[in-house]
Design a protein around this motif. Structure first.
Motif, PDB file in Angstrom:
ATOM      1  N   GLU A  63      -0.386  -0.477  -3.742  1.00 17.10           N
ATOM      2  CA  GLU A  63      -1.061  -0.164  -2.514  1.00 17.10           C
ATOM      3  C   GLU A  63      -0.275   1.093  -1.862  1.00 17.10           C
ATOM      4  N   ARG A  96      -8.075   0.488  -2.891  1.00 15.58           N
ATOM      5  CA  ARG A  96      -8.117   1.868  -2.562  1.00 15.58           C
ATOM      6  C   ARG A  96      -8.101   2.602  -3.835  1.00 15.58           C
ATOM      7  N   ILE A 104      -2.072   4.537  -0.612  1.00 14.18           N
ATOM      8  CA  ILE A 104      -1.955   4.852   0.921  1.00 14.18           C
ATOM      9  C   ILE A 104      -1.759   6.444   0.897  1.00 14.18           C
ATOM     10  N   TYR A 140       3.686   7.605   7.820  1.00 16.96           N
ATOM     11  CA  TYR A 140       2.838   6.358   7.717  1.00 16.96           C
ATOM     12  C   TYR A 140       3.792   5.274   8.487  1.00 16.96           C
TER      13      TYR A 140
END
Length: 659
Positions: free
Chosen positions: A442, A516, A446, A492
Motif C-alpha cells: 500500500e 490502488r 501511495i 505524506y
C-alpha cells in the motif's frame, strides 16, 4: 429406680444441653510461614567493547553421519589473573528473533587445563552460562563437548543426513562473557565426511584431506557464516561476487536448465538495481535440495541458508511455488543485516532482542522477496500474485486482527517460540511478515499514485537500505528514520499511516495496495496457482475460506478457523473426518459436498472421530468453494501500478521475460 447423680451435676448437664452451639476447645490460630525472596545476584559480566586477549581455536568433527553428533574441541585463552572463567552458549540468535539457542542439545560438557579436568557449574539464573574454576596460573583451557543434532523432526530441525549437513557455529560453541562478540577472535577447523564439498562465506579456506581450516575471524562473523556441505554438490557463479552453492539428496537433482539458472543471475542484478548499493564483498546462496534435512530460510550478511523441495530445480514449473525463499533471504543482506533496528542489534547473544520493528525488517523484506522474485523470473508473476492473494484472503476473515495489532505480532517469536497454536486465527502468528508485506504494498501504491508514477518503493529502498555503497558493517535505525525517509521520498502522513496500519488493532482488511495498484481480491471455486501448488506439495487441502478447516491427506483436521462453520459444528484441530455425506473421506469427496451444498439449506453430514469417540455432525455452510485470487480491476492490457512494480528492470531479466 432413683438416680444417684448429684442435683448440681444434673443442673449443669441441662444447662449445657440447652446451649445453641456445640462445645469448642480453645485452639491457637495456625502459623502461616511466609518466606522472603532471595535476591538475584548478577554473576555474569556485561559485554564490553574491548578485545578478548588471544584467539580461540575451535575444532569440530562433523564426520559422524550415523549419529549426527558434532564433536567439539575448543581451546580458549584465559585472561591473566582470573580464577574463574564464564563461558556463554548463544541464546538470542540473530534471524530467529527470539531466545532459541538449543542448549539442551549441548551434552557431555567437560573442561580441562594442562590435561586435568576442571570443576564447573551452570549459572542457576542464566542456565546458558558455565562458570569454570581455574587453578592459579592457568593460561588456557580446553572445552570438549558434543552437539547432538536432532535425528527426527520431533526432536527439532534435522541438520545432518547421510548426504549433507548444515553446520551452524552458534549451536556447538561457547564464547567468553564480558566482551562484544565482534571483539573475540576465533580460528575454525572442521573435519567433514570424505569427499564432501564444503560451502561457506568464511574467508581463507585451506584443506588437508577432509580437514578444512579458515582464517582467523571474529565470533560475530563466524556465527553469521554457516556451512552447507554434501556428497552431491555444485557451485554456480552468478556474477557480482555472488555464488549459488547447492547440496542435494541425489546427484540428478542438481541439474538446472541454463535458462532457469539465468533467473538467479537476474535476481542478483535486480537486487543491486533496487537497492543501488552492495554491502558485501562476496555472497553465498547456500541451497539444500532435500526432504531429509530440515527446511530452513535464514539470513546472514554474506550468505543465506535456504532449502527447496528435492525436485524444485529440475521440475521448474511444478516448483514455482517453492522458490521465493532465496529472493527473500538474499534481500536480507540489505534489509535486516546491513540496516537493522537498533534494538535488534545486540553486542552478544545474551542481551535480549526487542522486536518492535520487525514489520520493517521482515515485512518490507517479505515485500521485496516477492517483488525481486517476479522481476528476475525466479518465480512467475502469476505465482507472486497468488501469494499476495493468499495473504489478502486470510486477513478478510481473521478474528485475531480485532484484538492484536501487527506490531504486537512482532513479539510472537518470543511469546510463542514458533510452536503450533490451537486456534492461530484468533491468537495470530508472526503476521508482521505477510500483513507487513501488504502494508508496504500500500505504501508503494501511495507513493506511485502521489508522484504520478515517478517514484515508488524502489526510491525508498535506495534511500534507506542503499546508503554507503561498499559498507559491510551494520547501520542501525529507529522508527523516526523510517518515517523521515518515507517523507523525503513522498510527503505524506506516514506517521499516521504506521500508527493506523501497524500499531492499531481492529483495522479493515489490508487491501489498499492491491486496489490502488489496479487489482482487486476476488473469490473463485479453484485455488490460485500458489495455493494449488502448495497444497499439492504438502498433501493437504485448505478450505479456510469455505468451511473454515485445513485437512491433511488422512482426513485429520490441522486447523480450524475460530467462529468458522467447522468450528460452529464442533470440529477442532486433531479430529479426523471419516466420511462426508455417507462416503469415505477424501479431498474430492469433501469438495463435491461443499459444491453440492451451495445455494440450498441441507447441511453437510460428517462422521468425525476424536480420540475413541465417533459421532455425526451437521455442518451448515452453503456458499460453495472459495479461494482468493487477484485480478485486474479494469480489463485491458495497459500495465497497472502493480504490474509495473513486478516488471523486470535489469536488461537480461527484461529479455528473458519477453521470450
Amino acid at each position: 429406680m432413683r438416680s444417684t447423680r448429684p442435683a448440681a451435676l444434673l443442673t449443669l448437664a441441662a444447662a449445657l444441653l440447652s446451649t445453641a452451639g456445640p462445645i469448642r476447645a480453645q485452639v491457637q490460630p495456625p502459623t502461616n510461614t511466609r518466606p522472603m525472596a532471595v535476591p538475584i545476584t548478577q554473576s555474569i559480566p556485561d559485554a564490553e567493547d574491548k578485545p578478548f586477549p588471544g584467539t580461540i581455536q575451535l575444532a569440530i568433527d562433523a564426520s559422524d553421519t550415523t549419529t549426527g553428533a558434532f564433536r567439539v574441541t575448543e581451546t580458549i585463552p584465559v585472561p591473566a589473573g582470573q580464577s574463574r572463567l564464564t563461558l556463554l552458549y548463544p541464546k538470542w540468535l540473530p534471524g530467529n528473533h527470539g531466545p532459541e539457542g538449543p542448549i539442551a542439545e549441548l551434552v557431555d560438557v567437560r573442561f580441562y587445563a594442562g590435561g586435568k579436568p576442571l570443576t564447573w557449574s551452570r549459572d542457576p539464573v542464566d542456565v546458558y552460562a558455565f562458570h569454570v574454576d581455574l587453578p592459579a596460573g592457568t593460561s588456557e583451557i580446553t572445552a570438549r563437548l558434543i552437539h547432538t543434532s536432532p535425528l527426527r523432526t520431533s526432536e527439532g530441525r534435522v541438520t545432518m543426513t547421510r548426504e549433507m549437513l548444515n553446520l551452524q557455529w552458534e549451536k556447538m560453541s561457547l564464547y567468553p562473557a564480558g566482551y562484544y562478540v565482534r571483539q573475540i577472535k576465533v580460528q575454525p577447523t572442521v573435519t567433514f565426511p570424505a569427499g564432501w564439498q564444503v560451502f561457506t562465506a568464511l574467508d581463507g579456506k585451506a584443506a588437508t584431506g577432509s580437514v578444512v581450516t579458515w582464517a582467523v575471524t571474529d565470533y560475530e562473523t563466524l556465527v553469521d557464516s554457516p556451512i552447507f556441505a554434501g556428497a552431491y554438490a555444485d557451485r554456480h557463479d552468478l556474477g557480482k561476487g555472488v555464488f549459488l552453492d547447492i547440496v542435494a539428496d541425489k546427484p540428478e537433482l542438481l541439474k538446472i536448465a541454463p535458462e532457469n539458472l539465468a533467473t538467479y543471475r537476474n535476481l542478483v542484478d535486480e537486487a543491486l538495481l533496487a537497492y543501488g548499493a552492495k554491502h558485501f564483498d562476496h555472497y553465498d546462496l547456500l541451497l539444500a535440495l532435500t526432504d531429509r534435512m530440515g527446511g530452513i530460510g535464514l539470513e546472514h550478511h554474506r550468505s543465506s541458508e535456504n532449502q527447496y523441495e528435492p525436485r524444485t530445480l529440475v521440475d521448474w514449473a511444478a516448483g514455482d511455488w517453492d522458490r521465493n525463499v532465496i529472493a527473500h533471504e538474499f534481500s536480507h543482506s540489505w534489509d535486516g543485516k546491513y540496516r537493522r533496528p537498533a534494538r535488534l542489534w545486540t553486542p552478544d547473544y545474551r542481551v535480549p532482542m526487542q522486536d518492535n520493528l520487525l514489520w520493517v525488517y521482515e515485512g518490507q523484506n517479505q515485500f521485496w522477496g516477492l517483488v525481486l522474485a517476479a522481476r528476475s523470473g525466479v518465480q512467475s508473476k502469476e505465482q507472486v500474485l497468488g501469494q499476495f492473494a493468499n495473504y489478502a484472503g486470510v486477513f478478510t476473515q481473521y478474528p485475531g486482527r480485532e484484538w492484536r495489532s501487527v506490531e504486537d505480532t512482532t513479539h510472537d517469536p518470543i511469546i510463542a517460540n514458533r510452536k503450533p497454536k490451537p486456534f492461530s486465527s484468533l491468537a495470530r502468528n508472526e503476521e508482521y511478515y505477510t500483513e507487513g508485506a501488504l502494508i508496504w504494498l500500500e505504501a508503494e501504491a501511495i507513493i506511485r499514485e502521489g508522484t504520478g508514477g515517478r517514484k515508488g518503493m524502489d526510491d525508498f529502498a535506495k534511500a534507506f537500505f542503499g546508503m554507503k555503497d561498499g559498507d559491510w558493517g551494520v547501520l542501525t535505525y529507529e522508527l523516526p528514520e523510517v518515517v523521515q525517509t518515507l517523507n523525503a521520498v513522498y510527503p505524506y502522513d506516514w506517521a499516521g499511516f504506521i500508527k493506523t496500519r501497524i500499531q492499531t488493532a481492529g483495522q479493515p482488511s489490508p487491501l489498499g495496495g492491491i486496489e490502488r495498484g489496479g487489482y482487486r481480491l476476488v473469490w473463485k471455486e479453484e485455488p490460485n496457482p500458489y495455493d494449488k501448488a502448495r497444497m499439492a506439495a504438502a498433501k493437504y487441502i485448505s478450505l479456510y475460506h469455505s468451511i473454515g478447516l485445513a485437512i491433511d491427506s488422512d482426513g485429520k483436521v490441522t486447523a480450524s478457523l475460530w467462529n468458522g462453520p467447522g468450528f460452529a459444528a464442533g470440529i477442532v484441530t486433531g479430529m479426523q473426518i471419516l466420511s462426508v455425506n455417507g462416503k469415505t473421506y477424501d479431498q474430492d469427496t469433501i469438495r463435491a459436498a461443499i459444491t453440492a451444498a451451495k445455494g440450498n439449506t441441507a447441511p453437510i453430514e460428517l462422521i468425525v472421530k476424536r480420540d475413541d469417540v465417533v459421532r455425526t455432525v451437521q455442518l451448515s455452510y452453503h456458499d460453495g468453494l472459495r479461494w482468493p485470487w487477484l485480478e485486474r480491476a479494469v480489463p485491458g492490457t495497459a500495465p497497472t501500478g502493480l504490474d509495473k512494480l513486478l516488471a523486470p528492470r535489469a536488461p537480461a531479466a527484461k529479455k528473458l521475460a519477453a521470450k
